[in-house]
Design a protein around this motif. Structure first.
Motif, PDB file in Angstrom:
ATOM      1  N   CYS A 112       1.211 -11.358  -6.837  1.00 25.14           N
ATOM      2  CA  CYS A 112       2.521 -10.594  -6.646  1.00 25.14           C
ATOM      3  C   CYS A 112       3.413 -11.197  -7.684  1.00 25.14           C
ATOM      4  O   CYS A 112       4.679 -11.174  -7.580  1.00 25.14           O
ATOM      5  CB  CYS A 112       3.020 -10.554  -5.336  1.00 25.14           C
ATOM      6  SG  CYS A 112       2.239  -9.493  -4.032  1.00 25.14           S
ATOM      7  N   LEU A 116       3.649  -5.629  -9.757  1.00 27.54           N
ATOM      8  CA  LEU A 116       4.117  -4.351  -9.178  1.00 27.54           C
ATOM      9  C   LEU A 116       4.468  -3.023 -10.034  1.00 27.54           C
ATOM     10  O   LEU A 116       3.926  -2.013  -9.634  1.00 27.54           O
ATOM     11  CB  LEU A 116       5.425  -4.656  -8.460  1.00 27.54           C
ATOM     12  CG  LEU A 116       5.183  -5.705  -7.105  1.00 27.54           C
ATOM     13  CD1 LEU A 116       6.741  -5.858  -6.646  1.00 27.54           C
ATOM     14  CD2 LEU A 116       4.559  -5.145  -6.194  1.00 27.54           C
ATOM     15  N   SER A 148       3.482  -5.261  -0.921  1.00 25.93           N
ATOM     16  CA  SER A 148       3.743  -4.989  -2.362  1.00 25.93           C
ATOM     17  C   SER A 148       3.209  -3.629  -2.753  1.00 25.93           C
ATOM     18  O   SER A 148       3.920  -3.005  -3.532  1.00 25.93           O
ATOM     19  CB  SER A 148       3.144  -5.895  -3.252  1.00 25.93           C
ATOM     20  OG  SER A 148       1.678  -5.746  -3.093  1.00 25.93           O
ATOM     21  N   ILE A 151       6.283  -1.100  -1.614  1.00 32.43           N
ATOM     22  CA  ILE A 151       7.221  -1.327  -2.705  1.00 32.43           C
ATOM     23  C   ILE A 151       6.741  -0.441  -3.842  1.00 32.43           C
ATOM     24  O   ILE A 151       7.494   0.257  -4.481  1.00 32.43           O
ATOM     25  CB  ILE A 151       7.421  -2.794  -3.172  1.00 32.43           C
ATOM     26  CG1 ILE A 151       7.955  -3.651  -1.871  1.00 32.43           C
ATOM     27  CG2 ILE A 151       8.233  -2.986  -4.288  1.00 32.43           C
ATOM     28  CD1 ILE A 151       7.930  -5.250  -2.292  1.00 32.43           C
ATOM     29  N   THR A 152       5.420  -0.749  -4.113  1.00 40.96           N
ATOM     30  CA  THR A 152       5.187   0.180  -5.452  1.00 40.96           C
ATOM     31  C   THR A 152       5.156   1.665  -5.049  1.00 40.96           C
ATOM     32  O   THR A 152       5.655   2.619  -5.673  1.00 40.96           O
ATOM     33  CB  THR A 152       3.577  -0.249  -5.652  1.00 40.96           C
ATOM     34  OG1 THR A 152       3.454  -1.278  -5.904  1.00 40.96           O
ATOM     35  CG2 THR A 152       3.127   0.880  -6.788  1.00 40.96           C
ATOM     36  N   SER A 154       7.377   2.838  -3.377  1.00 39.71           N
ATOM     37  CA  SER A 154       8.805   3.657  -3.146  1.00 39.71           C
ATOM     38  C   SER A 154       9.325   3.797  -4.735  1.00 39.71           C
ATOM     39  O   SER A 154      10.440   4.007  -4.786  1.00 39.71           O
ATOM     40  CB  SER A 154       9.643   2.586  -2.398  1.00 39.71           C
ATOM     41  OG  SER A 154       9.725   1.250  -3.111  1.00 39.71           O
ATOM     42  N   ARG A 155       8.686   3.274  -5.557  1.00 41.32           N
ATOM     43  CA  ARG A 155       8.850   3.267  -7.012  1.00 41.32           C
ATOM     44  C   ARG A 155       9.019   4.671  -7.639  1.00 41.32           C
ATOM     45  O   ARG A 155       7.501   4.821  -8.128  1.00 41.32           O
ATOM     46  CB  ARG A 155       8.202   2.238  -7.895  1.00 41.32           C
ATOM     47  CG  ARG A 155       8.810   0.920  -7.426  1.00 41.32           C
ATOM     48  CD  ARG A 155       8.013  -0.323  -8.626  1.00 41.32           C
ATOM     49  NE  ARG A 155       8.251  -1.569  -8.131  1.00 41.32           N
ATOM     50  CZ  ARG A 155       9.265  -2.120  -8.576  1.00 41.32           C
ATOM     51  NH1 ARG A 155      10.180  -1.524  -9.726  1.00 41.32           N
ATOM     52  NH2 ARG A 155       9.481  -3.350  -8.315  1.00 41.32           N
TER      53      ARG A 155
END
Length: 164
Positions: A112, A116, A148, A151-152, A154-155
């Motif tokens: 991490c 990302l 993670s 998180i990815t 949501s990008r």
């Protein structure tokens, strides 16, 4: 219907996971300015190829087409939960599942630390890979991630199927 009959309705098993190979979407494309400058100096710019990735594909029984889910693992890499539990559950609900392994082919050991942003290209490569199969309904592909991978997901990932 008695309990045994109901249990058999819920005990739909997916086809065994299949290890698949695909590439990320090309991360870097030359800008029009770079192309023009290269042409002026007699050079040809090449597209940067995608990174080879491994994945685990699980299909529900039947011919489809089925909706699909691209699943992204967390910082610990592909865990049993990612590779077995969620694919089995989702395929029992009628989804094709592609678990993307973002680390093994890259030799990632400190996962991490800055990776990302790159994983967004893994999503687009997975989308392209899935959209080529007749058993996948390419207009119904979702993205799911843990840690993670969440998180990815949501990008700014727009999962519209590639045209052409």
């Amino acid at each position: 219907m008695h309990w045994a009959g109901l249990a058999s309705l819920w005990a739909v098993h997916a086809n065994a996971d299949e290890v698949v190979h695909f590439e990320t979407a090309a991360a870097v494309k030359p800008t029009p300015f770079q192309v023009r400058i290269a042409q002026q100096s007699g050079q040809m710019l090449k597209s940067v190829p995608g990174t080879p990735l491994n994945g685990y594909l699980t299909r529900p029984p039947g011919k489809g087409p089925f909706p699909a889910v691209i699943l992204l693992h967390g910082c610990a890499g592909v865990l049993q939960n990612d590779q077995e539990v969620w694919p089995e559950r989702l395929s029992s609900w009628g989804y094709v599942v592609l678990v993307v392994d973002s680390f093994s082919t890259r030799g990632v050991h400190d996962p991490c630390n800055g990776l990302l942003v790159i994983r967004v290209y893994d999503v687009y490569g997975a989308l392209d890979f899935l959209s080529k199969y007749s058993f996948v309904e390419s207009s119904r592909i979702a993205l799911m991630g843990f840690s993670s991978g969440g998180i990815t997901s949501s990008r700014r990932c727009n999962l519209a199927a590639p045209s052409g």
